[in-house]
Scaffold this motif. Structure first.
Motif, PDB file in Angstrom:
ATOM      1  N   ILE A   1       0.854  -1.196   0.000  1.00 47.76           N
ATOM      2  CA  ILE A   1       0.000   0.000   0.000  1.00 47.76           C
ATOM      3  C   ILE A   1       0.883   1.237   0.000  1.00 47.76           C
ATOM      4  O   ILE A   1       1.703   1.435   0.895  1.00 47.76           O
ATOM      5  N   ALA A   2       0.732   2.059  -1.020  1.00 46.34           N
ATOM      6  CA  ALA A   2       1.524   3.277  -1.133  1.00 46.34           C
ATOM      7  C   ALA A   2       0.806   4.431  -0.441  1.00 46.34           C
ATOM      8  O   ALA A   2      -0.361   4.708  -0.732  1.00 46.34           O
ATOM      9  N   LEU A   3       1.505   5.083   0.460  1.00 47.84           N
ATOM     10  CA  LEU A   3       0.985   6.264   1.139  1.00 47.84           C
ATOM     11  C   LEU A   3       1.427   7.499   0.358  1.00 47.84           C
ATOM     12  O   LEU A   3       2.615   7.840   0.344  1.00 47.84           O
ATOM     13  N   ILE A   4       0.480   8.141  -0.289  1.00 47.08           N
ATOM     14  CA  ILE A   4       0.776   9.370  -1.031  1.00 47.08           C
ATOM     15  C   ILE A   4       0.505  10.548  -0.110  1.00 47.08           C
ATOM     16  O   ILE A   4      -0.640  10.798   0.283  1.00 47.08           O
ATOM     17  N   ALA A   5       1.551  11.262   0.257  1.00 44.59           N
ATOM     18  CA  ALA A   5       1.401  12.455   1.091  1.00 44.59           C
ATOM     19  C   ALA A   5       0.961  13.611   0.197  1.00 44.59           C
ATOM     20  O   ALA A   5       1.720  14.067  -0.659  1.00 44.59           O
ATOM     21  N   VAL A   6      -0.261  14.065   0.386  1.00 44.93           N
ATOM     22  CA  VAL A   6      -0.820  15.100  -0.480  1.00 44.93           C
ATOM     23  C   VAL A   6      -0.294  16.459  -0.028  1.00 44.93           C
ATOM     24  O   VAL A   6      -0.700  16.993   1.004  1.00 44.93           O
ATOM     25  N   SER A   7       0.602  16.998  -0.815  1.00 45.43           N
ATOM     26  CA  SER A   7       1.304  18.225  -0.431  1.00 45.43           C
ATOM     27  C   SER A   7       0.810  19.458  -1.171  1.00 45.43           C
ATOM     28  O   SER A   7       1.486  20.482  -1.188  1.00 45.43           O
ATOM     29  N   LYS A   8      -0.371  19.370  -1.766  1.00 50.20           N
ATOM     30  CA  LYS A   8      -0.928  20.541  -2.452  1.00 50.20           C
ATOM     31  C   LYS A   8      -1.106  21.686  -1.456  1.00 50.20           C
ATOM     32  O   LYS A   8      -1.475  21.476  -0.298  1.00 50.20           O
ATOM     33  N   THR A   9      -0.791  22.879  -1.883  1.00 54.48           N
ATOM     34  CA  THR A   9      -0.840  24.135  -1.117  1.00 54.48           C
ATOM     35  C   THR A   9       0.169  24.184   0.015  1.00 54.48           C
ATOM     36  O   THR A   9       0.238  25.183   0.735  1.00 54.48           O
ATOM     37  N   ARG A  10       0.977  23.146   0.191  1.00 55.92           N
ATOM     38  CA  ARG A  10       1.971  23.136   1.265  1.00 55.92           C
ATOM     39  C   ARG A  10       3.296  23.666   0.737  1.00 55.92           C
ATOM     40  O   ARG A  10       3.712  23.353  -0.381  1.00 55.92           O
ATOM     41  N   SER A  11       3.963  24.433   1.546  1.00 53.73           N
ATOM     42  CA  SER A  11       5.241  25.013   1.149  1.00 53.73           C
ATOM     43  C   SER A  11       6.355  23.970   1.245  1.00 53.73           C
ATOM     44  O   SER A  11       6.205  22.919   1.879  1.00 53.73           O
TER      45      SER A  11
ATOM     46  N   MET B   1      -7.615   5.044  -3.870  1.00 56.53           N
ATOM     47  CA  MET B   1      -8.828   5.460  -3.164  1.00 56.53           C
ATOM     48  C   MET B   1      -8.546   5.523  -1.676  1.00 56.53           C
ATOM     49  O   MET B   1      -7.715   4.785  -1.157  1.00 56.53           O
ATOM     50  N   GLY B   2      -9.235   6.434  -1.011  1.00 56.78           N
ATOM     51  CA  GLY B   2      -9.043   6.612   0.417  1.00 56.78           C
ATOM     52  C   GLY B   2      -8.220   7.845   0.725  1.00 56.78           C
ATOM     53  O   GLY B   2      -7.156   8.058   0.127  1.00 56.78           O
ATOM     54  N   MET B   3      -8.735   8.671   1.659  1.00 59.64           N
ATOM     55  CA  MET B   3      -8.048   9.887   2.069  1.00 59.64           C
ATOM     56  C   MET B   3      -7.961   9.924   3.597  1.00 59.64           C
ATOM     57  O   MET B   3      -8.157   8.900   4.251  1.00 59.64           O
ATOM     58  N   SER B   4      -7.674  11.075   4.159  1.00 56.79           N
ATOM     59  CA  SER B   4      -7.375  11.156   5.594  1.00 56.79           C
ATOM     60  C   SER B   4      -8.452  10.533   6.468  1.00 56.79           C
ATOM     61  O   SER B   4      -8.148   9.859   7.457  1.00 56.79           O
ATOM     62  N   ASP B   5      -9.727  10.732   6.133  1.00 53.04           N
ATOM     63  CA  ASP B   5     -10.818  10.295   6.999  1.00 53.04           C
ATOM     64  C   ASP B   5     -11.278   8.857   6.754  1.00 53.04           C
ATOM     65  O   ASP B   5     -12.027   8.311   7.568  1.00 53.04           O
TER      66      ASP B   5
ATOM     67  N   ALA C   1      -4.157  14.630   7.590  1.00 53.49           N
ATOM     68  CA  ALA C   1      -3.688  13.814   8.705  1.00 53.49           C
ATOM     69  C   ALA C   1      -2.171  13.840   8.850  1.00 53.49           C
ATOM     70  O   ALA C   1      -1.641  13.563   9.929  1.00 53.49           O
ATOM     71  N   LEU C   2      -1.473  14.190   7.780  1.00 51.88           N
ATOM     72  CA  LEU C   2      -0.014  14.278   7.832  1.00 51.88           C
ATOM     73  C   LEU C   2       0.475  15.693   8.098  1.00 51.88           C
ATOM     74  O   LEU C   2       1.415  15.913   8.865  1.00 51.88           O
ATOM     75  N   PHE C   3      -0.171  16.668   7.450  1.00 53.49           N
ATOM     76  CA  PHE C   3       0.313  18.045   7.519  1.00 53.49           C
ATOM     77  C   PHE C   3      -0.457  18.913   8.506  1.00 53.49           C
ATOM     78  O   PHE C   3      -0.017  20.004   8.845  1.00 53.49           O
ATOM     79  N   GLY C   4      -1.625  18.453   8.960  1.00 56.70           N
ATOM     80  CA  GLY C   4      -2.481  19.286   9.784  1.00 56.70           C
ATOM     81  C   GLY C   4      -3.440  20.097   8.935  1.00 56.70           C
ATOM     82  O   GLY C   4      -3.322  20.149   7.706  1.00 56.70           O
ATOM     83  N   ALA C   5      -4.387  20.728   9.587  1.00 55.06           N
ATOM     84  CA  ALA C   5      -5.382  21.537   8.875  1.00 55.06           C
ATOM     85  C   ALA C   5      -4.721  22.722   8.204  1.00 55.06           C
ATOM     86  O   ALA C   5      -3.755  23.301   8.725  1.00 55.06           O
ATOM     87  N   ARG C   6      -5.247  23.070   7.049  1.00 60.65           N
ATOM     88  CA  ARG C   6      -4.725  24.262   6.357  1.00 60.65           C
ATOM     89  C   ARG C   6      -5.167  25.517   7.059  1.00 60.65           C
ATOM     90  O   ARG C   6      -6.260  25.574   7.614  1.00 60.65           O
TER      91      ARG C   6
END
Length: 229
Positions: A34-44, A197-201, A219-224
Motif C-alpha cells: 500500500i503506497a501512502l501518497i502524502a498530499v502536499s498541495k498548497t503546502r510550502s 482510493m481513500g483519504m485522511s478520513d 492527517a499528515l500536515f495538519g489543517a490548512r
C-alpha cells in the motif's frame, strides 16, 4: 543530495503508518503493498521537508504549475522522490506533467489520452496512469462515467499508456464504503490491480477493500490555515 543515517521522527507519519499496518493486517494484506501518497498541495517546501527528513518519499500534487514551482528544488536534495499528479489535468499541461510526475491519477477522457500519449512518445518516457472514475456520478467532479471505463481503458492501452489502475473520490458526507467496493469491482472486472482510493478520513476502510494507493494530506500536515478575510 541530503543524506541522513537515521530519519528524523515524525509522529503524524508514524501514526498513519501504524494505522495502515493495522488495516492491512485485518484485511490479510501486506502493508508494504500500500503506497501512502502524502498530499502536499498548497503546502510550502518548508512544510514538506519534515516528511522528507523522516524518510517519506511519495507525494501528490493537484496542480502542475504549483508542483513545478516546488519540486525541482526539493528533488535536487531528494532525487528518489516519487511524485503523483492527483488533481484534474488539462490537456495543454500534458508535456509538463509527463516530464515532472511519475504517476498520473486523473486520466478521464479521450482528449487527455491523446495528449499524454503524444508527450510520452515525444519525451520517450512512459508513466503509469490511473483512470479516474466519477464513482458517485457527481456533475461537479472530474472522472469518466462508469459505463465509459471499458472504452477509455481500451483507448489508453491502444496508445501504449501504462494503465496502473482506477482512481475515484466518493461523494462527501456519505459512507464511502459502497463506492470503494464498486471501484474495486470495476478494477477486477477489467483485470486492473491498482486502486487509488481513500483519504485522511477513510483510508483504513479503503485499505480493507483493496486500496493500493491512499492519498493523505490533512492527517499528515495538519489543517490548512484559514485565509484572512
Amino acid at each position: 543530495m541530503i543524506e541522513r543515517d537515521t530519519p528524523l521522527a515524525n509522529p503524524p507519519l508514524e501514526d498513519i503508518r501504524s494505522k495502515i499496518e493495522k488495516a492491512a493486517r485485518i484485511a490479510d494484506r501486506k502493508s508494504s503493498d500500500i503506497a501512502l501518497i502524502a498530499v502536499s498541495k498548497t503546502r510550502s517546501s518548508d512544510e514538506i521537508r519534515p516528511l522528507l527528513e523522516a524518510g517519506h518519499r511519495v507525494f501528490g500534487e493537484n496542480r502542475v504549475q504549483e508542483a513545478m514551482e516546488k519540486w525541482p528544488g526539493l528533488k535536487a536534495d531528494y532525487p528518489d522522490v516519487e511524485l503523483h499528479m492527483i488533481g484534474q489535468l488539462q490537456s495543454n499541461k500534458a508535456a509538463e506533467a509527463v516530464a515532472l510526475f511519475d504517476f498520473i491519477h486523473s486520466l478521464d477522457r479521450l482528449s487527455l489520452v491523446k495528449a499524454l500519449a503524444k508527450e510520452m512518445d515525444r519525451q520517450d518516457r512512459r508513466i503509469g496512469c490511473f483512470l479516474q472514475v466519477n464513482i458517485g456520478e457527481e456533475t461537479q467532479k472530474g472522472g469518466c462515467d462508469i459505463k465509459a471505463v471499458p472504452e477509455l481503458l481500451a483507448q489508453a492501452l491502444k496508445a501504449s499508456i501504462p494503465v496502473a489502475g482506477l482512481m475515484a473520490v466518493p461523494p462527501e458526507n456519505v459512507n464511502p464504503v459502497p463506492y470503494f467496493a464498486l471501484l474495486a469491482k470495476l478494477a477486477r472486472d477489467h483485470d486492473l490491480e491498482g486502486l487509488s482510493m481513500g483519504m485522511s478520513d477513510d483510508f483504513e476502510s479503503a485499505i480493507k477493500l483493496g486500496a493500493t494507493h491512499i492519498r493523505v494530506g490533512t492527517a499528515l500536515f495538519g489543517a490548512r490555515a484559514t485565509p484572512a478575510v
